[in-house]
Design an enzyme around this catalytic site. Structure first.
Site, PDB file in Angstrom:
ATOM      1  N   ARG A 146     -10.087  -7.100  10.225  1.00  0.00           N
ATOM      2  CA  ARG A 146      -9.856  -7.616  11.947  1.00  0.00           C
ATOM      3  C   ARG A 146      -9.503  -8.571  12.115  1.00  0.00           C
ATOM      4  O   ARG A 146      -9.620  -9.715  13.240  1.00  0.00           O
ATOM      5  CB  ARG A 146     -11.130  -6.561  12.403  1.00  0.00           C
ATOM      6  N   TYR A 149      -6.273  10.860   3.635  1.00  0.00           N
ATOM      7  CA  TYR A 149      -4.759  11.708   3.142  1.00  0.00           C
ATOM      8  C   TYR A 149      -4.465  12.228   2.491  1.00  0.00           C
ATOM      9  O   TYR A 149      -5.411  12.621   1.547  1.00  0.00           O
ATOM     10  CB  TYR A 149      -4.171   9.933   3.007  1.00  0.00           C
ATOM     11  N   GLN A 189       0.617  -1.266   0.177  1.00  0.00           N
ATOM     12  CA  GLN A 189      -0.374  -0.161  -0.041  1.00  0.00           C
ATOM     13  C   GLN A 189       0.733   1.198  -0.164  1.00  0.00           C
ATOM     14  O   GLN A 189       2.088   1.196   1.518  1.00  0.00           O
ATOM     15  CB  GLN A 189      -0.822  -0.362   1.250  1.00  0.00           C
TER      16      GLN A 189
END
Length: 407
Positions: free
Chosen positions: A364, A188, A118
Site C-alpha cells: 500500500r 485460494y 504471481q
C-alpha cells in the site's frame, strides 16, 4: 555466513541467525537472481486488464515503483487457468498474453529492477458469476459474491491445475520474467486444501496436514521441474488464516519445512488472512465497507452496506504487524524469508533485517508513493504518507490506486 551482503559498522545489531545485520539497500541473491536491494513490491491486484491482457496502464503501474527503487515488482495476479481468475478481467497465462507481458518486463528491466509473475488458481475465491465458470475448491462451499457453490476438485482437476502452474511458469520465462511467485495463501485453491475449515475431505487430500499439503507441494515440484534454475521461484503462504478452524502456524510451518527440504522454492513470502472469510486480517487499518458496496449492484450493494462489517472486520494497524508470527518461521527455517505487512520506512526495514529476514515486501505504501524506496535510501528519516485507510482496496474494480492522491 548465511546472510548475503556486506558488513556495515552502522548496522551491527546482533541476531541469533547471523553475525551482523545486512543493509536493506545492499544487493542480495534470490535463487539465480542478484537483486539490487532487498525491497520487493508485493503483489497487489491492479484491476487494469479489461480484456485479460496487458495494458499501458498496467505497464506504467509496475514501471513507477521500479523507477522508484524497488529491487523487484510482482505482477498480480496471473491465473493459471480461466476458472482460476477471481473475476473475468484478470490475466490468465496463455500465449496471447505473452507479447504484452514481454512489453511489461522490458519496461521494468529498463528501470534496473527485476519482475516476478504471481501465478496461482483462485479456487473458491473466484467469482463464478463473472467468469461464468464453476469455481474449484477443496470442498463444496458457497461464495456469496458469486452466489454459487464451488465444485470439490477431483484428482483429475488437481492434476490439470498442477500442470497448468508448470505451463504458466514456462510462459513467464518466455515473457521475460525473472521469477514466479506461487500463490499458496488467502484461501485460494492450494490454501483451501491447507485449511481444516475448508477441507473436510476423507480422501488422500484431506485429514492430516501431510494430506492437505499435497496440492501445494505438488504444484511447487511441478513449477521447479519446469523452470530449473532459469528463474527464481518463491511462494506466498499463509502463516494462519485468521478464522476459527482455519490453518494455524504449526501446520503452516510444517508445510514450509517440507518446501525447504524439497528445495522447490528459493524464498517464502509470509502472509495471512482469507480473501474468502476474513480479508482484513492481512489489510490492517480501516475497513472501507461503503466504498466496497458501491462497486456492486443491488441487492448485493445493500447487503454489503448492512452486514459488510462482519466480513470486513477491522483490525488496528501497527508497523510490521505480521512480525510476531513470522518470527517462528525465521527461528525454525534456513530458507530465505520475505517479511510482509506494515513495512513503511527505514526503521521497519532495519528491524526486519535485524531479525534475520532477507527481504521485505511493500504494498500500500507504494501505491501512495511509487518513489518511496529511493527517497528512503536518500534520507532514512523519510516517512510513508500512507494512512492505512484501505480505501485503495475497493479501487481494484476500476484500476488500483491511492484515493488520497489528487486526481
Amino acid at each position: 555466513m548465511r546472510w548475503l551482503g556486506v558488513n556495515l559498522p552502522e548496522l551491527s545489531v546482533q541476531n541469533p541467525r547471523s553475525e551482523v545485520v545486512v543493509d536493506v539497500f545492499e544487493s542480495a541473491r534470490l535463487g539465480p537472481l542478484t537483486l539490487r536491494n532487498r525491497v520487493v513490491k508485493a503483489a497487489t491486484f491492479e484491476g487494469m486488464t479489461p480484456d485479460a491482457l496487458v495494458t499501458d496502464d498496467l505497464i506504467e503501474y509496475h514501471r513507477r515503483p521500479a523507477a522508484g527503487g524497488v529491487a523487484m515488482t510482482t505482477v498480480a495476479y496471473c491465473a493459471v487457468a480461466p476458472e482460476g481468475r477471481t473475476e473475468r478481467r484478470q490475466i490468465h497465462m496463455r500465449p496471447e498474453a505473452v507479447p504484452g507481458l514481454r512489453r511489461l518486463t522490458d519496461a521494468v528491466h529498463a528501470e534496473g529492477a527485476a519482475v516476478s509473475a504471481q501465478i496461482g488458481h483462485a479456487g473458491p475465491v473466484a467469482d463464478a458469476s463473472s467468469t461464468k465458470m464453476r469455481a474449484l475448491s477443496a470442498g463444496r462451499f458457497f461464495n456469496p459474491l458469486g452466489m454459487r457453490f464451488t465444485k470439490p476438485a477431483t484428482a483429475e482437476d488437481i492434476e490439470r491445475v498442477t500442470r497448468a502452474h508448470a505451463g504458466a511458469a514456462r510462459l513467464a520465462i518466455e515473457a521475460g520474467f525473472d521469477a514466479v511467485e506461487i500463490h499458496f495463501g488467502h484461501n485460494y485453491l492450494a490454501s483451501s486444501f491447507l485449511s481444516p475449515r475448508l477441507n473436510k475431505r476423507d480422501d488422500a487430500y484431506g485429514g492430516p496436514i501431510e494430506n492437505r499439503a499435497k496440492v501445494a507441494l505438488g504444484i511447487a515440484r511441478a513449477v521447479r521441474a519446469e523452470v530449473g534454475d532459469r528463474i527464481a521461484v518463491t511462494a506466498k503462504i499463509n502463516m494462519r488464516d485468521g478464522v476459527p478452524g482455519g490453518l494455524e502456524i504449526d501446520d503452516s510451518l510444517q508445510v514450509a519445512r517440507w518446501l525447504q527440504e524439497e528445495g522447490t522454492v528459493d524464498a517464502l513470502e509470509l502472509t495471512a488472512g482469507s480473501s474468502l472469510l476474513n480479508p482484513m486480517y492481512l489489510f490492517r487499518g480501516g475497513a472501507p465497507v461503503k466504498e466496497f458496496a458501491a462497486n456492486f449492484k443491488q441487492p448485493l450493494r445493500t447487503g454489503i452496506r448492512m452486514s459488510g462489517d462482519k466480513f470486513l472486520r477491522a483490525y488496528p494497524y501497527k508497523d510490521v504487524f505480521l512480525l510476531e508470527h513470522a518470527r517462528r518461521f525465521r527461528a525454525e527455517l534456513d530458507l530465505p524469508l520475505i517479511l510482509l505487512g506494515g513495512v513503511t520506512g527505514r526503521e521497519t526495514m532495519d528491524r526486519a533485517m535485524a531479525e534475520g529476514f532477507q527481504f521485505v515486501a511493500m504494498g500500500r505504501a507504494l501505491l501512495r508513493e511509487p518513489d518511496l524506496v529511493n527517497r528512503i535510501a536518500a534520507d532514512p528519516a523519510t516517512r510513508s504518507l500512507c494512512i492505512h485507510c484501505n480505501r485503495c482496496m475497493p479501487t481494484i474494480y476500476t484500476g488500483t490506486h491511492c484515493p488520497e492522491i489528487p486526481a
